[in-house]
Structure formats: structure tokens, C-alpha cells
Design a protein around this motif. Structure first.
Motif, mmCIF file in Angstrom:
data_model
loop_
_atom_site.group_PDB
_atom_site.id
_atom_site.type_symbol
_atom_site.label_atom_id
_atom_site.label_comp_id
_atom_site.label_asym_id
_atom_site.label_seq_id
_atom_site.Cartn_x
_atom_site.Cartn_y
_atom_site.Cartn_z
ATOM 1 N N ALA A 62 7.667 11.282 54.841
ATOM 2 C CA ALA A 62 9.008 11.010 55.363
ATOM 3 C C ALA A 62 10.062 11.459 54.359
ATOM 4 O O ALA A 62 9.896 11.306 53.146
ATOM 5 C CB ALA A 62 9.154 9.524 55.666
ATOM 6 N N ALA A 63 11.148 12.023 54.871
ATOM 7 C CA ALA A 63 12.257 12.448 54.015
ATOM 8 C C ALA A 63 13.550 12.417 54.816
ATOM 9 O O ALA A 63 13.552 12.662 56.030
ATOM 10 C CB ALA A 63 12.009 13.844 53.456
ATOM 11 N N ASP A 64 14.642 12.125 54.130
ATOM 12 C CA ASP A 64 15.975 12.108 54.739
ATOM 13 C C ASP A 64 16.676 13.408 54.370
ATOM 14 O O ASP A 64 17.031 13.628 53.207
ATOM 15 C CB ASP A 64 16.759 10.905 54.218
ATOM 16 N N LEU A 65 16.878 14.275 55.341
ATOM 17 C CA LEU A 65 17.441 15.592 55.066
ATOM 18 C C LEU A 65 18.956 15.578 54.892
ATOM 19 O O LEU A 65 19.564 16.638 54.695
ATOM 20 C CB LEU A 65 17.054 16.574 56.165
ATOM 21 N N THR A 66 19.559 14.393 54.921
ATOM 22 C CA THR A 66 20.975 14.283 54.577
ATOM 23 C C THR A 66 21.157 13.860 53.128
ATOM 24 O O THR A 66 22.282 13.791 52.646
ATOM 25 C CB THR A 66 21.702 13.268 55.481
ATOM 26 N N ASP A 67 20.062 13.596 52.433
ATOM 27 C CA ASP A 67 20.119 13.050 51.079
ATOM 28 C C ASP A 67 19.445 13.996 50.084
ATOM 29 O O ASP A 67 18.259 14.294 50.219
ATOM 30 C CB ASP A 67 19.439 11.682 51.059
ATOM 31 N N THR A 68 20.194 14.441 49.091
ATOM 32 C CA THR A 68 19.671 15.382 48.100
ATOM 33 C C THR A 68 18.475 14.805 47.354
ATOM 34 O O THR A 68 17.453 15.485 47.163
ATOM 35 C CB THR A 68 20.761 15.764 47.088
ATOM 36 N N MET A 112 26.434 19.531 59.440
ATOM 37 C CA MET A 112 26.302 20.560 58.407
ATOM 38 C C MET A 112 25.203 20.200 57.403
ATOM 39 O O MET A 112 24.501 21.080 56.886
ATOM 40 C CB MET A 112 27.635 20.763 57.681
ATOM 41 N N GLY A 113 25.045 18.910 57.173
ATOM 42 C CA GLY A 113 24.024 18.474 56.229
ATOM 43 C C GLY A 113 22.622 18.776 56.698
ATOM 44 O O GLY A 113 21.812 19.358 55.961
ATOM 45 N N VAL A 114 22.314 18.404 57.936
ATOM 46 C CA VAL A 114 20.961 18.611 58.467
ATOM 47 C C VAL A 114 20.719 20.067 58.857
ATOM 48 O O VAL A 114 19.667 20.636 58.568
ATOM 49 C CB VAL A 114 20.714 17.693 59.683
ATOM 50 N N ASN A 115 21.708 20.692 59.502
ATOM 51 C CA ASN A 115 21.508 22.022 60.084
ATOM 52 C C ASN A 115 21.677 23.165 59.091
ATOM 53 O O ASN A 115 21.169 24.260 59.335
ATOM 54 C CB ASN A 115 22.477 22.243 61.245
ATOM 55 N N LEU A 116 22.399 22.930 57.989
ATOM 56 C CA LEU A 116 22.692 24.023 57.068
ATOM 57 C C LEU A 116 22.357 23.692 55.611
ATOM 58 O O LEU A 116 21.672 24.457 54.933
ATOM 59 C CB LEU A 116 24.174 24.410 57.186
ATOM 60 N N ARG A 117 22.835 22.541 55.149
ATOM 61 C CA ARG A 117 22.616 22.176 53.747
ATOM 62 C C ARG A 117 21.134 21.962 53.452
ATOM 63 O O ARG A 117 20.613 22.415 52.424
ATOM 64 C CB ARG A 117 23.413 20.917 53.417
ATOM 65 N N ALA A 118 20.439 21.274 54.357
ATOM 66 C CA ALA A 118 19.009 21.010 54.149
ATOM 67 C C ALA A 118 18.186 22.297 54.114
ATOM 68 O O ALA A 118 17.363 22.483 53.212
ATOM 69 C CB ALA A 118 18.479 20.048 55.211
ATOM 70 N N PRO A 119 18.376 23.237 55.063
ATOM 71 C CA PRO A 119 17.639 24.493 54.947
ATOM 72 C C PRO A 119 17.927 25.247 53.659
ATOM 73 O O PRO A 119 17.027 25.884 53.092
ATOM 74 C CB PRO A 119 18.113 25.291 56.172
ATOM 75 N N PHE A 120 19.176 25.180 53.185
ATOM 76 C CA PHE A 120 19.499 25.825 51.909
ATOM 77 C C PHE A 120 18.700 25.211 50.772
ATOM 78 O O PHE A 120 18.013 25.903 50.014
ATOM 79 C CB PHE A 120 20.997 25.712 51.600
#
Length: 262
Positions: A62-68, A112-120
Motif C-alpha cells: 500500500a502507498a499514498d501517491l499524494t504523499d512524497t 495534479m498530485g496523483v495524475n502527474l506528480r506521482a508518475p514523475f
């Protein structure tokens, strides 16, 4: 499509593994003999999905893709207990709707966090692992026709997918010297999910406008992702493969009285 066991024992990470598209991709790689690392926010759903997979070597984290911090910890756990991946599929995405005058800045940041920042960040973290392990890997970003076609009430989503396409090309340029290919796949329309529910009249309207006359299936999406990560797609990088039944090429709405070509 026959991949002749080329994915056997390959390590594949899929984000958003409990969603419809993510589940299709996970199933396809598992059937091809890959070892799949599933990640999503809900640990219970992950374990339930994990239990359905054929083969061995699969893991669920499990991981939260909004959290660095959560994403960094996820990458470290994968590296320490499972090993560097051969393939990363950045599938997770959210699709909240709202007019630009109404949508909150928090919703904008989440999209933007889930759709773009996380893939980056995940591409950065796992590409470094591939390089350290000497693996000529592959990264696939799940994009959308919304990258090219603006839609009322989902402008932030469209914006995130347009940026994701540019990010795909940027990573493709910079990772080519390491033998890591980066591509995007644009799946077709599906009739909602647990995260984004759609009204039946909307589903019917969209389906009627798709040139090939149906919604996307598991085979459509999975085959595309498998292809771009396979030997058959070995000369592809920085490309976007659209598999949407023609939905993004234009509208079939006819305004004249004559409704048929013949």
C-alpha cells in the motif's frame, strides 16, 4: 497476441492496481508469468486482488501517491525486499469533475498530485533502481484522449494528462542512454469505476459516439501495455499508443436530416 513467455519472471510494478484498468493490466502480466508488485491506497483491496492472481512472486504494498514520504518508502521497500523492476506502469489516476469556477484548490492539487506528480517521482525513483541494476527497463504512463481534447467540467484532468504526455517524452529522451524506454498508452472509454461513477445516460451517449461502437475492454488495454513493453515494441520510446475505438479522432454526430451515408 503471443509473447512467447518473454515476460516470465519479469518484475512489473502497477500503480492503481485495484482500479478497473489497473486490475486488467495486473491480470495480463500475471497470466504472462511476470511477478507483479501491486500498489494502491487500500491495503485490504490489494490483498484481495493479490489472492486472485495466478503464479508466484507477486507482492502487494500500500502507498499514498499524494504523499512524497509514502512513495519514497514504497520505492525503498520494493528495492530492499523485491528488487529493481523491469517494468513500471504508472496507471493510478483520479477524475473528479467540476467547473473551473467551482473546483477547489485542494481538488486541483490532488488531481495534479496523483495524475502527474506521482508518475514523475515514481519514474525517477524506479529508473534509478533500473540503472543501478543494469536493467534496460520500460516505463508506461496511462494517459487519455483528454490530453488532446478539452472537456467541460474536467479541465484539470485534461491538463494533467497533457502534461503527462510531455513528461513521457521528456523521460524518454533522458533515459534512452540507459536503455530505458518510456511510452504512454491511451485507453478507451470505460463505464466508470469505484472512484469515478458515471450516470447511465452519460455512458450511453459516449458509447454511441465512439466510431467502433463500444466501450474499452480488458483485452484492449492490456494488449497495448504488453505490446509497448515487449520485444515487439523495442524501437518505441516517447510514443503514445491510442487504443480507444476512435473516440478521440472526432465526433460522429450528424446534423443533416440525412443520417446514413447510403
Amino acid at each position: 497476441m503471443n509473447f512467447e513467455n518473454e515476460f516470465k519472471a519479469k518484475k512489473v510494478i502497477v500503480t492503481g492496481a485495484c482500479g478497473i484498468i489497473g486490475g486488467w493490466i495486473v491480470d495480463a502480466f500475471a497470466r504472462e508469468g511476470a511477478e507483479v508488485c501491486l500498489t494502491d491506497r487500500d491495503a485490504e483491496k490489494l490483498e484481495a486482488k493479490l489472492a486472485t492472481l495466478p503464479g508466484t512472486g507477486h507482492v502487494a504494498i500500500a502507498a499514498d501517491l499524494t504523499d512524497t514520504g509514502s512513495m519514497t518508502a514504497f520505492a525503498e521497500q520494493v528495492s530492499g525486499s523485491w528488487g529493481a523492476p523491469d517494468i513500471l506502469v504508472n496507471n493510478a489516476g483520479i477524475y473528479p469533475s467540476g467547473f473551473l469556477l467551482d473546483i477547489s484548490i485542494d481538488d486541483w492539487d490532488d488531481i495534479m498530485g496523483v495524475n502527474l506528480r506521482a508518475p514523475f517521482l515514481l519514474s525517477q525513483l524506479f529508473a534509478k533502481q533500473m540503472i543501478s541494476a543494469g536493467k534496460p527497463g520500460s516505463i508506461v504512463n496511462i494517459s487519455s484522449g483528454a490530453a488532446r481534447k478539452m472537456r467541460t467540467t474536467v479541465v484539470p484532468y485534461c491538463t494533467s494528462k497533457t502534461a503527462l504526455d510531455r513528461l513521457t517524452k521528456g523521460f524518454a529522451l533522458e533515459l534512452a542512454e540507459y536503455g530505458i524506454r518510456v511510452n504512454a498508452v491511451e485507453p478507451g472509454f470505460i463505464s466508470g469505476s469505484d472512484v469515478s461513477t458515471l450516470a447511465q445516460d452519460h455512458i450511453d451517449t459516449v458509447t454511441a459516439s465512439i466510431p467502433l461502437g463500444r466501450t474499452s475492454s480488458a483485452q484492449d488495454v492490456a494488449a497495448a501495455v504488453l505490446y509497448v513493453t515487449s520485444v515487439g515494441g523495442a524501437y518505441m520510446t516517447g510514443a503514445t499508443l491510442t487504443v480507444d475505438g476512435g473516440n478521440s479522432i472526432g465526433s460522429q454526430v450528424v446534423f443533416q436530416a440525412k443520417k446514413k451515408a447510403l
